[in-house]
Write an enzyme that holds these catalytic residues in place. Structure first.
Site, PDB file in Angstrom:
ATOM      1  N   ARG A 255     -10.203  -9.811 -13.178  1.00 26.24           N
ATOM      2  CA  ARG A 255      -9.146  -9.004 -13.644  1.00 26.24           C
ATOM      3  C   ARG A 255      -7.674 -10.616 -13.818  1.00 26.24           C
ATOM      4  NH1 ARG A 255      -5.398  -6.446  -8.589  1.00 26.24           N
ATOM      5  NH2 ARG A 255      -4.071  -6.326 -10.499  1.00 26.24           N
ATOM      6  N   ARG A 256      -6.412 -10.285 -14.587  1.00 20.34           N
ATOM      7  CA  ARG A 256      -5.606 -10.996 -14.537  1.00 20.34           C
ATOM      8  C   ARG A 256      -5.905 -11.951 -15.306  1.00 20.34           C
ATOM      9  NH1 ARG A 256      -2.070 -10.957  -9.405  1.00 20.34           N
ATOM     10  NH2 ARG A 256      -0.661  -9.018  -9.620  1.00 20.34           N
TER      11      ARG A 256
ATOM     12  N   HIS B  74       1.141  -1.179  -0.235  1.00 23.45           N
ATOM     13  CA  HIS B  74      -0.338   0.017  -0.294  1.00 23.45           C
ATOM     14  C   HIS B  74       0.813   1.511   0.176  1.00 23.45           C
ATOM     15  CE1 HIS B  74      -3.419   2.903  -0.058  1.00 23.45           C
ATOM     16  NE2 HIS B  74      -2.574   3.264   0.920  1.00 23.45           N
TER      17      HIS B  74
ATOM     18  N   TYR C 219       1.628   5.616  -2.165  1.00 24.24           N
ATOM     19  CA  TYR C 219       2.439   7.490  -2.137  1.00 24.24           C
ATOM     20  C   TYR C 219       4.149   7.216  -2.479  1.00 24.24           C
ATOM     21  CZ  TYR C 219      -2.139   6.529   0.130  1.00 24.24           C
ATOM     22  OH  TYR C 219      -3.344   6.512   0.211  1.00 24.24           O
TER      23      TYR C 219
ATOM     24  N   HIS D  39      -9.482   1.105 -11.843  1.00 23.83           N
ATOM     25  CA  HIS D  39      -8.807   2.312 -10.806  1.00 23.83           C
ATOM     26  C   HIS D  39      -7.351   2.286 -10.820  1.00 23.83           C
ATOM     27  CE1 HIS D  39      -8.083   4.306  -6.892  1.00 23.83           C
ATOM     28  NE2 HIS D  39      -7.057   3.246  -6.761  1.00 23.83           N
ATOM     29  N   PHE D  40      -6.975   1.909 -11.100  1.00 22.11           N
ATOM     30  CA  PHE D  40      -5.363   2.174 -10.573  1.00 22.11           C
ATOM     31  C   PHE D  40      -4.384   2.389 -12.080  1.00 22.11           C
ATOM     32  CE2 PHE D  40      -4.389  -2.462 -10.452  1.00 22.11           C
ATOM     33  CZ  PHE D  40      -3.371  -2.833 -11.637  1.00 22.11           C
ATOM     34  N   HIS D  41      -5.401   2.519 -13.156  1.00 17.34           N
ATOM     35  CA  HIS D  41      -4.456   3.149 -14.254  1.00 17.34           C
ATOM     36  C   HIS D  41      -5.004   4.583 -13.839  1.00 17.34           C
ATOM     37  CE1 HIS D  41      -4.054  -0.995 -15.534  1.00 17.34           C
ATOM     38  NE2 HIS D  41      -2.920  -0.738 -16.178  1.00 17.34           N
TER      39      HIS D  41
HETATM   40  C1  HEM Z   1      -0.304   2.523 -21.955  1.00 17.52           C
HETATM   41  C2  HEM Z   1      -1.142   2.248 -21.843  1.00 17.52           C
HETATM   42  C3  HEM Z   1      -1.387   1.286 -20.576  1.00 17.52           C
HETATM   43  C4  HEM Z   1      -2.755  -0.104 -20.824  1.00 17.52           C
HETATM   44  C5  HEM Z   1      -3.660  -0.010 -22.278  1.00 17.52           C
HETATM   45  C6  HEM Z   1      -2.770  -0.774 -20.588  1.00 17.52           C
HETATM   46  C7  HEM Z   1      -3.709  -1.909 -20.059  1.00 17.52           C
HETATM   47  C8  HEM Z   1      -3.713  -2.798 -18.607  1.00 17.52           C
HETATM   48  C9  HEM Z   1      -4.756  -3.607 -18.670  1.00 17.52           C
HETATM   49  C10 HEM Z   1      -5.404  -4.102 -20.315  1.00 17.52           C
HETATM   50  C11 HEM Z   1      -4.234  -4.155 -17.551  1.00 17.52           C
HETATM   51  C12 HEM Z   1      -5.615  -5.172 -17.095  1.00 17.52           C
HETATM   52  C13 HEM Z   1      -4.685  -6.788 -17.755  1.00 17.52           C
HETATM   53  C14 HEM Z   1      -5.451  -7.635 -16.351  1.00 17.52           C
HETATM   54  O1  HEM Z   1      -5.338  -7.751 -15.210  1.00 17.52           O
HETATM   55  O2  HEM Z   1      -5.013  -9.135 -17.015  1.00 17.52           O
HETATM   56  C15 HEM Z   1      -3.571  -3.680 -16.564  1.00 17.52           C
HETATM   57  C16 HEM Z   1      -2.938  -4.232 -15.681  1.00 17.52           C
HETATM   58  C17 HEM Z   1      -1.146  -3.478 -15.204  1.00 17.52           C
HETATM   59  N1  HEM Z   1      -1.371  -2.014 -15.688  1.00 17.52           N
HETATM   60 FE1  HEM Z   1      -1.823  -0.780 -17.504  1.00 17.52          FE
HETATM   61  N2  HEM Z   1      -1.683  -0.507 -18.905  1.00 17.52           N
HETATM   62  C18 HEM Z   1      -1.100   0.631 -19.391  1.00 17.52           C
HETATM   63  C19 HEM Z   1      -0.001   1.293 -18.628  1.00 17.52           C
HETATM   64  C20 HEM Z   1       0.259   1.147 -17.497  1.00 17.52           C
HETATM   65  C21 HEM Z   1       0.961   2.161 -16.441  1.00 17.52           C
HETATM   66  C22 HEM Z   1       1.400   3.714 -17.225  1.00 17.52           C
HETATM   67  C23 HEM Z   1       1.022   1.621 -15.530  1.00 17.52           C
HETATM   68  C24 HEM Z   1       2.257   1.937 -14.103  1.00 17.52           C
HETATM   69  C25 HEM Z   1       2.786   3.446 -14.490  1.00 17.52           C
HETATM   70  C26 HEM Z   1      -0.007   0.192 -15.350  1.00 17.52           C
HETATM   71  C27 HEM Z   1       0.199   0.263 -14.856  1.00 17.52           C
HETATM   72  C28 HEM Z   1       0.008  -1.706 -14.393  1.00 17.52           C
HETATM   73  C29 HEM Z   1      -0.386  -2.586 -13.329  1.00 17.52           C
HETATM   74  C30 HEM Z   1       0.509  -2.649 -11.647  1.00 17.52           C
HETATM   75  C31 HEM Z   1      -0.824  -3.497 -13.373  1.00 17.52           C
HETATM   76  C32 HEM Z   1      -1.596  -5.049 -12.918  1.00 17.52           C
HETATM   77  C33 HEM Z   1      -1.212  -6.723 -13.091  1.00 17.52           C
HETATM   78  C34 HEM Z   1      -1.217  -7.321 -12.992  1.00 17.52           C
HETATM   79  O3  HEM Z   1      -2.163  -7.542 -12.224  1.00 17.52           O
HETATM   80  O4  HEM Z   1      -0.658  -8.022 -12.208  1.00 17.52           O
HETATM   81  N3  HEM Z   1       0.176   0.329 -16.860  1.00 17.52           N
HETATM   82  N4  HEM Z   1      -2.279  -2.757 -17.762  1.00 17.52           N
HETATM   83 CU   LIG Z   2      -3.621  -0.064  -0.899  1.00 15.79          CU
END
Ligand code: HEM
Ligand SMILES: [Cu+2]
Length: 563
Positions: free
Chosen positions: A450-451, A234, A238, A385-387
C-alpha cells in the site's frame, strides 16, 4: 391554528441550522478528498494519471500529497463532522420531548473550531508542507500548522461530546426516575467512548508533535508516538462506525417500513463498544518491535471481543429489515427482500453498505489475527478492507441520510431527478467499492505494498496484472458515483423551494418491537457512569504497563522530510 411560515418554523428549530452546517462542511471535505480516490485506484492499475491531475490542480505536487489529502479529508474530517451532526441531532430531537434543549452557543463554538482548525491544517497540506499521510508517524515531520489545526479540529468534536453529555445530565436531573431514551443512550455512550479514546491523539499532538514541530524539543520517540496514535487509531474506527450504527438501529427500520427488533439489545451493543473499543490498539502494532508479545496477544483477544457487537448489529438490523419486508406483504424465503423500498436512496444506501460490510467484517478478522496479519500487513489488502467498512458502510449510510435529513434541515423537498441521481449514485458507489475490494485484496495477497506510487515502476508488479484491471474499472465507476451523488447533494442544497411542513418534519425514529420496559436489567444498563468507570479501568490495565515502559525508555529521533 394559524399555519406557520417557513422562517418561523426554522427559527423555532435552531439545532437544524447547526446540524446542516456540520453536515455541509463534512460533505465538502468528502468531495475534495474523494476526488483523489480514482487517481489512486488507477495507480494500482499501473495507470499514471498524475500528470493530468497536476494540470487540473496545480498545487498537487506528488502522489503522496494527494494521498495525504485523501486520507485526512475523508477519514478524519468527513467522518468527524458527520459524527458531530448525527450524534448531536438525534439526541437533540429526542430530548425536545422532555423539555431539554441543547446549548447552541457551544454547538457553534464547535463548528467554528472545526472550520478554523481545518483551514489552518489545510494550508500546509495544500502547500505540500505536511505530506505525512493521515497517520503522521514520526519521524516524518510536517509543518506545525498542520498539527495545531488538526488538534483544534479534533477538539471541536470533544466540545460537541460534552454538550450532549450535558443535555443528558439535565434530562436525568429533571426526570430522575426515567430510563434514558434510546437515541440519547447511544449518543452518550458514544461520546464517552470518544472522550476516553481521543486521549492518545491529544497527548501525542500536545506533548510530542506540536512542541517538536515548533522546534521546542529536538526529537520524538517514534514507537511512543505510534502507540499513542493507535491508542486512538483503533477506536477511531468506532467513532466512524457508531453514528452509522445509530442510524441503522434508529432510522433504517422505519425507512424500510418496519420496526426495530430490540431496544435492550441495541443498548448492549453500544455498551460493549464503550467497554472494548479502546484496549485493542496493539493489533495495529503486531509488527512493531518494543512491545511485548504478551500484551499484543491480550489486545488480539480483546479485538475478537469487540467484533461481537458488530455481529449483533448485522443480525439485528437484518432481522428488522426482514420484519419490514414481511409487514409490507413480502412472502416466502426471499419475497420479503423484494418488498422493501428499493426506489428510495435513503433506504438503499445503508442497505448496500451493510452488504459490503459482510466481506469487510470477515477481512477484519484476518487483520486482527496475530498470525495472518503478517501476510497482509502494509499491503493493498488493508485499504481494500477499510474501503468496505468506512468507505462503503459508513460513507453510504451518511450519504443515504442526506435524502431524508437535508430536507428537514432546510425545508427543501426532494425532486424526482434528485432521487434518481441519488439512487444511481449509490448503486455505482456500491459496485465500484466491491470491484475495488476485489482488486485491492487480491493484489495485497500478491504482496503489492500500500502507499506506493507503483505506476511509476510499471514492471515491478506484472504478476498482479489481473487484479489491476479491477482497480482501473473501480476507479472509473467510482468517479461516476462521486459525480452523481454530489450532483444530487448540491441540487438539493441549492433548491429554491422551501416548505414549512418539510422543515417541521421529525427524525423518522423507528418504533420498537421489544422495548425492554422498566426492569432491573434496563436500570443496570442505564448506569452509564459505572460502565464508563469499568471502561477506564480496562484501558489502564491493557495500556498501563506498556506506556510506563515506553515513557521510561525514550529514544527521541530528529524529524525527516522525505517529500
Ligand atoms: C471515491 C472513491 C474512493 C476511491 C476510488 C478510493 C481509493 C483509494 C485507494 C486506491 C487507496 C490506496 C492508496 C495507497 O495505499 O497508496 C486509498 C486510500 C485511503 N482511502 Fe480511499 N478511496 C475512495 C474513497 C474513500 C473514502 C470515502 C474514505 C473514507 C471515508 C477513504 C479513506 C481512505 C484512507 C484513510 C486511505 C489510506 C490513506 C493512507 O494510506 O495514508 N477513501 N483510497
Ligand atoms: Cu484496529
Amino acid at each position: 391554528m394559524a399555519v406557520k411560515s417557513f422562517p418561523q418554523v426554522y427559527a423555532e428549530n435552531p439545532e437544524k441550522k447547526l446540524t446542516l452546517y456540520y453536515l455541509v462542511l463534512g460533505f465538502v471535505a468528502l468531495l475534495v478528498g474523494s476526488l483523489f480516490g480514482p487517481f489512486q485506484a488507477l495507480n494500482y492499475g499501473n495507470v499514471d494519471a498524475y500528470p493530468l491531475l497536476k494540470r487540473l490542480l496545480p498545487f498537487v505536487q506528488s502522489y503522496y500529497q494527494g494521498l495525504t489529502l485523501h486520507g485526512v479529508l475523508n477519514a478524519i474530517v468527513f467522518t468527524q463532522l458527520l459524527a458531530m451532526a448525527v450524534m448531536f441531532y438525534l439526541p437533540a430531537r429526542e430530548l425536545r420531548a422532555y423539555g431539554v434543549r441543547p446549548n447552541l452557543t457551544w454547538g457553534w463554538v464547535a463548528w467554528w473550531m472545526a472550520f478554523l482548525g481545518l483551514l489552518v491544517a489545510a494550508l500546509p497540506l495544500l502547500a505540500n508542507e505536511a505530506t505525512v499521510l493521515y497517520t503522521f508517524y514520526p519521524p516524518l515531520k510536517g509543518h506545525w500548522a498542520f498539527y495545531v489545526g488538526a488538534t483544534v479540529f479534533v477538539a471541536a468534536s470533544l466540545v460537541v461530546g460534552l454538550l450532549v453529555i450535558g443535555m443528558w445530565l439535565r434530562f436525568k436531573q429533571h426526570h430522575p426516575e426515567r430510563i434514558t431514551p434510546l437515541a440519547t443512550y447511544m449518543a452518550v455512550t458514544f461520546w464517552l467512548m470518544w472522550l476516553l479514546a481521543s486521549l492518545g491523539l491529544v497527548v501525542e499532538s500536545v506533548f510530542l508533535l506540536i512542541p517538536w514541530s515548533l522546534g521546542l524539543v529536538q526529537g520524538v520517540d517514534p514507537l511512543l508516538a505510534r502507540t499513542l496514535f493507535w491508542y486512538t487509531g483503533h477506536p477511531i474506527v468506532y467513532f466512524w462506525l457508531l453514528p452509522a450504527y445509530a442510524l441503522l438501529y434508529l432510522v433504517l427500520p422505519k425507512l424500510a417500513g418496519g420496526k426495530l427488533i430490540s431496544d435492550p439489545l441495541a443498548r448492549v451493543v453500544f455498551l460493549l463498544f464503550l467497554l472494548f473499543s479502546v484496549p485493542v490498539g496493539f493489533h495495529h502494532q503486531y509488527a512493531d518491535p518494543g512491545i511485548t508479545p504478551t500484551w499484543k496477544f491480550v489486545h488480539a483477544v480483546l479485538t475478537l471481543f469487540v467484533a461481537v457487537p458488530s455481529l449483533i448489529t448485522a443480525f439485528t438490523v437484518a432481522a428488522s429489515l426482514e420484519l419490514a419486508g414481511r409487514m409490507r406483504g413480502g412472502k416466502g424465503l426471499f419475497g420479503w427482500i423484494k418488498a422493501l423500498p428499493w426506489d428510495n436512496p435513503a433506504f438503499v444506501a445503508p442497505v448496500l453498505g451493510l452488504i459490503a460490510f459482510i466481506p469487510g467484517g470477515a477481512g477484519g478478522i484476518v487483520n486482527a489475527s496475530y498470525t495472518l496479519n503478517y501476510v497482509i500487513h502494509n499491503t493493498t489488502w488493508v485499504p481494500g478492507h477499510f474501503h468496505l467498512q468506512v468507505g462503503t458502510l459508513v460513507t453510504m449510510t451518511m450519504m443515504g441520510a442526506v435524502f431524508w435529513l437535508v430536507p428537514q434541515l432546510t425545508g427543501k423537498p426532494l425532486t424526482e431527478g434528485i432521487r434518481k441521481a441519488g439512487l444511481a449514485g449509490m448503486w455505482l458507489w456500491f459496485v465500484g467499492m466491491l470491484v475495488m475490494a476485489v482488486g485491492m485484496h487480491w493484489q495485497g495477497l500478491l504482496n503489492v505494498p500500500r502507499r506506493a506510487y507503483i505506476a511509476q515502476a510499471p514492471d515491478a508488479y506484472t504478476h498482479a496484472a489481473v487484479p489491476m484491471v479491477f482497480n482501473i474499472l473501480a476507479g472509473i465507476i467510482l468517479l461516476l458515483a462521486i459525480v452523481l451523488f454530489f450532483y444530487a447533494f448540491f441540487a438539493l442544497l441549492f433548491r429554491g423551494e422551501r416548505r414549512a411542513e418539510v422543515a417541521a418534519e421529525e427524525v423518522p425514529f423507528a418504533e420498537v418491537l421489544s422495548d425492554g420496559g422498566d426492569t432491573p436489567a434496563m436500570r443496570l444498563l442505564d448506569r452509564i457512569w459505572f460502565w464508563f468507570a469499568l471502561a477506564v479501568l480496562l484501558v489502564v490495565l491493557a495500556y498501563g504497563p506498556t506506556l510506563v515502559q515506553l515513557f521510561g525508555n525514550l529514544n527521541p529521533v530528529p524529524g525527516w522530510r522525505l517529500w
